[in-house]
Design a protein around this motif. Structure first.
Motif, mmCIF file in Angstrom:
data_model
loop_
_atom_site.group_PDB
_atom_site.id
_atom_site.type_symbol
_atom_site.label_atom_id
_atom_site.label_comp_id
_atom_site.label_asym_id
_atom_site.label_seq_id
_atom_site.Cartn_x
_atom_site.Cartn_y
_atom_site.Cartn_z
ATOM 1 N N LEU A 102 -12.996 -5.513 6.503
ATOM 2 C CA LEU A 102 -13.695 -5.600 5.210
ATOM 3 C C LEU A 102 -12.790 -5.230 4.038
ATOM 4 O O LEU A 102 -11.661 -4.775 4.212
ATOM 5 N N GLY A 103 -13.322 -5.435 2.837
ATOM 6 C CA GLY A 103 -12.588 -5.089 1.616
ATOM 7 C C GLY A 103 -11.533 -6.148 1.296
ATOM 8 O O GLY A 103 -10.479 -5.831 0.764
ATOM 9 N N TRP A 114 -2.813 -6.092 13.157
ATOM 10 C CA TRP A 114 -3.833 -6.971 13.765
ATOM 11 C C TRP A 114 -3.226 -7.996 14.712
ATOM 12 O O TRP A 114 -3.841 -8.388 15.687
ATOM 13 N N SER A 123 -9.528 -7.911 3.241
ATOM 14 C CA SER A 123 -8.277 -7.537 3.899
ATOM 15 C C SER A 123 -7.593 -8.711 4.588
ATOM 16 O O SER A 123 -6.367 -8.819 4.575
ATOM 17 N N ALA A 158 -9.540 -2.734 9.561
ATOM 18 C CA ALA A 158 -8.832 -2.565 8.283
ATOM 19 C C ALA A 158 -9.401 -1.332 7.592
ATOM 20 O O ALA A 158 -10.063 -1.416 6.554
ATOM 21 N N ARG A 193 -19.382 1.836 -4.812
ATOM 22 C CA ARG A 193 -19.293 0.864 -3.743
ATOM 23 C C ARG A 193 -20.529 0.915 -2.841
ATOM 24 O O ARG A 193 -21.092 -0.115 -2.461
ATOM 25 N N MET A 213 -2.341 4.490 4.585
ATOM 26 C CA MET A 213 -3.791 4.312 4.491
ATOM 27 C C MET A 213 -4.518 5.163 5.530
ATOM 28 O O MET A 213 -5.506 5.835 5.231
ATOM 29 N N TYR A 253 0.842 -1.200 0.000
ATOM 30 C CA TYR A 253 0.000 0.000 0.000
ATOM 31 C C TYR A 253 0.879 1.253 0.000
ATOM 32 O O TYR A 253 0.884 2.050 0.930
ATOM 33 N N ASP A 271 -5.598 0.549 11.384
ATOM 34 C CA ASP A 271 -4.963 -0.045 10.208
ATOM 35 C C ASP A 271 -3.474 -0.121 10.518
ATOM 36 O O ASP A 271 -2.948 0.692 11.280
ATOM 37 N N GLY A 272 -2.802 -1.060 9.874
ATOM 38 C CA GLY A 272 -1.365 -1.172 10.100
ATOM 39 C C GLY A 272 -0.546 -0.308 9.160
ATOM 40 O O GLY A 272 0.670 -0.209 9.308
ATOM 41 N N SER A 273 -1.199 0.309 8.176
ATOM 42 C CA SER A 273 -0.471 1.126 7.207
ATOM 43 C C SER A 273 -0.676 2.614 7.500
ATOM 44 O O SER A 273 -1.806 3.121 7.405
HETATM 45 N N1 SAM Z 1 -11.295 -1.977 4.437
HETATM 46 C C1 SAM Z 1 -10.732 -1.107 3.427
HETATM 47 C C2 SAM Z 1 -11.614 -1.111 2.215
HETATM 48 O O1 SAM Z 1 -12.525 -1.951 2.147
HETATM 49 O O2 SAM Z 1 -11.451 -0.260 1.337
HETATM 50 C C3 SAM Z 1 -9.303 -1.437 3.084
HETATM 51 C C4 SAM Z 1 -9.042 -2.699 2.375
HETATM 52 S S1 SAM Z 1 -7.371 -2.930 1.869
HETATM 53 C C5 SAM Z 1 -7.671 -4.236 0.739
HETATM 54 C C6 SAM Z 1 -6.593 -3.847 3.159
HETATM 55 C C7 SAM Z 1 -6.154 -3.030 4.366
HETATM 56 O O3 SAM Z 1 -5.707 -3.930 5.381
HETATM 57 C C8 SAM Z 1 -5.008 -2.094 4.063
HETATM 58 O O4 SAM Z 1 -5.329 -0.804 4.474
HETATM 59 C C9 SAM Z 1 -3.835 -2.681 4.852
HETATM 60 O O5 SAM Z 1 -2.949 -1.703 5.331
HETATM 61 C C10 SAM Z 1 -4.543 -3.408 5.984
HETATM 62 N N2 SAM Z 1 -3.762 -4.517 6.524
HETATM 63 C C11 SAM Z 1 -3.296 -5.596 5.865
HETATM 64 N N3 SAM Z 1 -2.638 -6.423 6.694
HETATM 65 C C12 SAM Z 1 -2.682 -5.845 7.935
HETATM 66 C C13 SAM Z 1 -2.192 -6.215 9.226
HETATM 67 N N4 SAM Z 1 -1.493 -7.343 9.426
HETATM 68 N N5 SAM Z 1 -2.460 -5.396 10.264
HETATM 69 C C14 SAM Z 1 -3.157 -4.243 10.080
HETATM 70 N N6 SAM Z 1 -3.642 -3.836 8.889
HETATM 71 C C15 SAM Z 1 -3.408 -4.625 7.824
#
Ligand code: SAM
Length: 265
Positions: free
Chosen positions: A132-133, A115, A135, A67, A43, A93, A26, A88-90
């Protein structure tokens, strides 16, 4: 944590099967494009009020969006009257989510948290945790999946619910010649999301934008019943799985997404 500008997959992208890698995927260039990829209006149209209704059915008020991404669900839920914490971990984002929230007149309560160690940084008790999304698919090994589910479980009140959605990877893994038969549109017809490489340990998707730019995400192809079983093993008592038939660009009768609602009691 430094901001990462460009996606980095190294010399052999198919070898990148690592839970920690999401932060590099990301990158800020993709984050800028992400809201184009998942046009909020389209969406909202395709998801309808599904999540709001499920949360209301379960009497939820305090929701942890684990997420958050660029903030679509956090903003939607705040506007529907829920008390939302956005994790979120990013950092890229979360910064984008905060900006998106501000533009709509909200101040998001953001927490940067991976997480796997969620409760180190997130201290409340929630009626619902949402992830969601598609993730959860970023977790590449079972230990990380179990740890994450345990952390979600611990963040919930005794009667809380966890909502996780996922792509229908069973259809992708089991279908011969999937790439020629099925084009996966995420939301809208501007951006195509297609599997680039799929095996039992990796689903690498390519996201093609109208300006011809391309981005990739490496994900773990979660099978539906495997995830249901994991949730049960971590302690969730009842898991209801819904099929999403609302995607508009379907060319066969398989749903593109599943949504799991897991009850703690
Ligand atoms: N929920 C949002 C959506 O539906 O638009 C974001 C979906 S995006 C596909 C996945 C998100 O999960 C990203 O923002 C990413 O940083 C976060 N993510 C992935 N692995 C993670 C982890 N181990 N810990 C925290 N966040 C994480």
């Amino acid at each position: 944590m430094p901001f990462i500008e460009k996606q980095q997959f190294g010399e052999d992208p198919l070898k990148v099967r690592d839970t920690d890698h999401y932060v590099k995927e990301y990158a800020s260039t993709l984050v800028e494009k992400w809201d184009q990829l998942i046009s909020w209006d389209r969406r909202a149209e395709s998801e309808g009020n599904f999540f709001v209704e499920k949360l209301k059915e379960n009497g939820a008020k305090y929701v942890l969006d684990a997420a958050t991404g660029t903030g679509f669900h956090s903003v939607q839920l705040i506007e529907a009257g829920f008390e939302v914490t956005s994790a979120d971990g990013s950092p890229e984002m979360l910064a984008k989510a905060f900006e998106n929230g501000k533009q709509r007149g909200h101040v998001l309560r953001t927490i940067c948290a991976d997480w796997r160690w969620l409760n180190r940084d997130v201290h409340g008790e929630y009626d619902a945790v949402i992830c969601l999304g598609n993730s959860f698919t970023h977790l590449f090994n079972e230990r990380d999946r179990r740890k994450t589910l345990a952390e979600y479980y611990a963040a919930l009140k005794h009667d809380g619910v966890l909502i996780i959605d996922q792509r229908n990877y069973d259809a992708i893994l089991d279908q011969d010649g999937y790439s020629s038969k099925h084009t996966f549109y995420y939301c809208g017809d501007q951006v195509a999301a297609e599997p680039d490489h799929v095996d039992e340990g990796l689903a690498r998707f390519v996201y093609k934008f109208p300006d011809k730019s391309q981005y990739h995400l490496n994900m773990f192809p979660l099978r539906k019943n495997y995830l249901r079983q994991l949730m049960q093993e971590v302690g969730f008592q009842q898991i209801d799985t819904y099929s999403d038939f609302q995607e508009t660009h379907k060319v066969d009768d398989q749903p593109d997404f599943f949504i799991h609602v897991a009850h703690k009691e």
